[in-house]
Design a protein around this motif. Structure first.
Motif, short mmCIF file in Angstrom:
data_model
loop_
_atom_site.label_atom_id
_atom_site.label_comp_id
_atom_site.label_asym_id
_atom_site.label_seq_id
_atom_site.Cartn_x
_atom_site.Cartn_y
_atom_site.Cartn_z
N PRO A 131 12.63 -5.67 -4.05
CA PRO A 131 13.52 -6.72 -4.90
C PRO A 131 13.01 -6.75 -6.20
O PRO A 131 11.82 -6.92 -6.52
CB PRO A 131 12.95 -8.00 -3.96
N LEU A 132 13.93 -6.96 -6.89
CA LEU A 132 13.54 -7.03 -8.47
C LEU A 132 13.05 -8.33 -9.17
O LEU A 132 12.31 -8.38 -9.76
CB LEU A 132 14.79 -6.83 -9.15
N SER A 158 -0.50 -3.44 -11.13
CA SER A 158 -0.71 -2.00 -10.88
C SER A 158 -1.57 -1.76 -9.62
O SER A 158 -2.30 -2.79 -9.49
CB SER A 158 -1.22 -1.58 -12.31
N PRO A 159 -1.72 -0.71 -9.13
CA PRO A 159 -2.50 -0.44 -7.70
C PRO A 159 -4.04 -0.16 -8.61
O PRO A 159 -4.30 0.10 -9.70
CB PRO A 159 -2.12 0.79 -7.47
N VAL A 201 0.97 -1.18 0.07
CA VAL A 201 0.12 -0.23 -0.07
C VAL A 201 0.90 1.19 -0.03
O VAL A 201 2.19 1.12 0.35
CB VAL A 201 -0.90 0.22 1.18
N PRO A 202 0.29 2.50 -0.63
CA PRO A 202 1.06 3.68 -0.40
C PRO A 202 1.61 3.84 0.91
O PRO A 202 0.75 3.92 2.02
CB PRO A 202 0.20 4.85 -0.88
N TYR A 225 9.50 0.15 1.19
CA TYR A 225 10.08 0.02 0.18
C TYR A 225 10.04 1.15 -0.88
O TYR A 225 8.96 1.55 -0.97
CB TYR A 225 9.92 -1.41 -0.57
N ARG A 226 10.99 1.01 -1.88
CA ARG A 226 10.89 2.07 -2.83
C ARG A 226 11.10 1.38 -4.17
O ARG A 226 11.93 0.49 -4.56
CB ARG A 226 12.16 2.84 -2.75
N LEU A 227 9.97 1.56 -4.93
CA LEU A 227 10.06 1.19 -6.36
C LEU A 227 11.04 2.06 -7.42
O LEU A 227 11.36 3.01 -7.07
CB LEU A 227 8.51 1.28 -7.07
N GLN A 228 11.20 1.52 -8.43
CA GLN A 228 12.18 2.20 -9.42
C GLN A 228 11.79 3.55 -9.98
O GLN A 228 12.54 4.41 -10.21
CB GLN A 228 12.48 1.10 -10.62
N ASP A 229 10.27 3.64 -9.92
CA ASP A 229 9.97 5.13 -10.29
C ASP A 229 10.01 6.00 -9.02
O ASP A 229 9.32 7.11 -9.13
CB ASP A 229 8.29 4.89 -10.92
N GLY A 230 10.33 5.64 -7.68
CA GLY A 230 10.30 6.47 -6.72
C GLY A 230 9.04 6.41 -6.10
O GLY A 230 9.12 6.89 -4.77
#
Length: 275
Positions: free
Chosen positions: A213-214, A220-221, A184-185, A256-261
């Motif tokens: 983790p890749l 998608s949310p 969740v956000p 956690y941080r996704l690749q898009d920030g």
């Protein structure tokens, strides 16, 4: 004589079509007693679960049933601990639960349920050869001091709670090859997020969050920002190895941080055989 019951084994249990706050039988279920029960596939014999109540979407999406008992005696509490009932215990549980629910059906039902803010709904499900019976009662525990629901319904709940306590006490971990990951956000508050009123300086940031983790793909949310994935194989093993589990189900999810920030809070649990 082999007394071991398989998950599709012989069980003693009797159910009748009835209603309680919300009780229903599967279509075509006959009220006549049966002497055997053969659940299809990995379908459980009995389930005790809580739905609704005060919880964030992420917590609700990850919440497992309180207890699931299968036809071979396997009993799993909170998708965390497991134990096994012997054939006599299993037959006794099936029979008494059926008796409780039949007695509950015969009692006069409340005409309405008092409004209890954020009270969960207790749902009890039992299978029989003639169909299934599911009973739902809002605020069952909260209204117990007032004897709002029939005693038989509380008896059924307490029988499952006794098994739950015994299974949890064994501390034998439940493990599976499939897991559910929920994210969740991080800034949406309540369990799985950050509490409302948290100082801005204390809010998680992309720089302080661990990289996602890749090897774990997330969908998608949805409209509420919730992401849920049921994983198997390498992805499931990666989730178990790399993500922190909210074992006590208190909503203490790491960031956690996704690749898009995008910054997320996430946790996981093992899936049950019937999920």
């Amino acid at each position: 004589m082999n007394l071991r019951l398989t998950r599709r084994g012989l069980l003693a249990g009797v159910l009748a079509a009835t209603t309680v706050s919300a009780c229903s039988s599967a279509p075509g279920a006959a009220p006549a007693p049966t002497i055997s029960f053969d659940p299809p596939g990995d379908a459980p014999l009995a389930v005790w679960e809580l739905t609704g109540g005060l919880s964030a979407p992420g917590t609700a999406a990850l919440r497992p049933p309180r207890l699931v008992v299968y036809g071979d005696g396997e009993a799993i509490a909170d998708a965390t601990y497991r134990s096994r009932l012997d054939p006599d215990q299993l037959r006794g549980l099936a029979t008494t639960l059926a008796d409780d629910l039949r007695a509950n059906a015969a009692e006069k039902k409340p005409t309405g349920t008092p409004s209890i803010l954020d009270a969960p709904v207790t749902k009890l499900t039992v299978w029989s050869a003639s169909g299934t019976l599911t009973c739902s009662a809002e605020g069952l525990d909260e209204l117990k001091p007032d004897h709002w629901y029939p005693a038989a319904l509380y008896d059924a709940r307490d029988r499952l709670a006794t098994v739950h306590k015994a299974v949890s006490a064994t501390a034998q971990p439940y493990l599976a090859t499939r897991v559910r990951v929920v994210a969740v956000p991080a800034l949406e508050g309540t369990a799985g997020g950050v509490a409302v009123g948290t100082p801005v300086a204390a809010l998680p940031s992309a720089s302080s969050a661990a990289a996602w983790p890749l090897g774990i793909a997330l969908p998608s949310p949805d409209n509420e920002g919730l992401r849920r994935a049921d994983l198997d194989g390498d992805a499931a093993r990666a989730a178990v190895r790399m993500l922190t589990r909210d074992l006590d189900q208190r909503g203490a999810w790491p960031t956690y941080r996704l690749q898009d920030g995008t910054v997320l809070r996430a946790s996981w649990r093992y899936l049950l055989p019937n999920e």
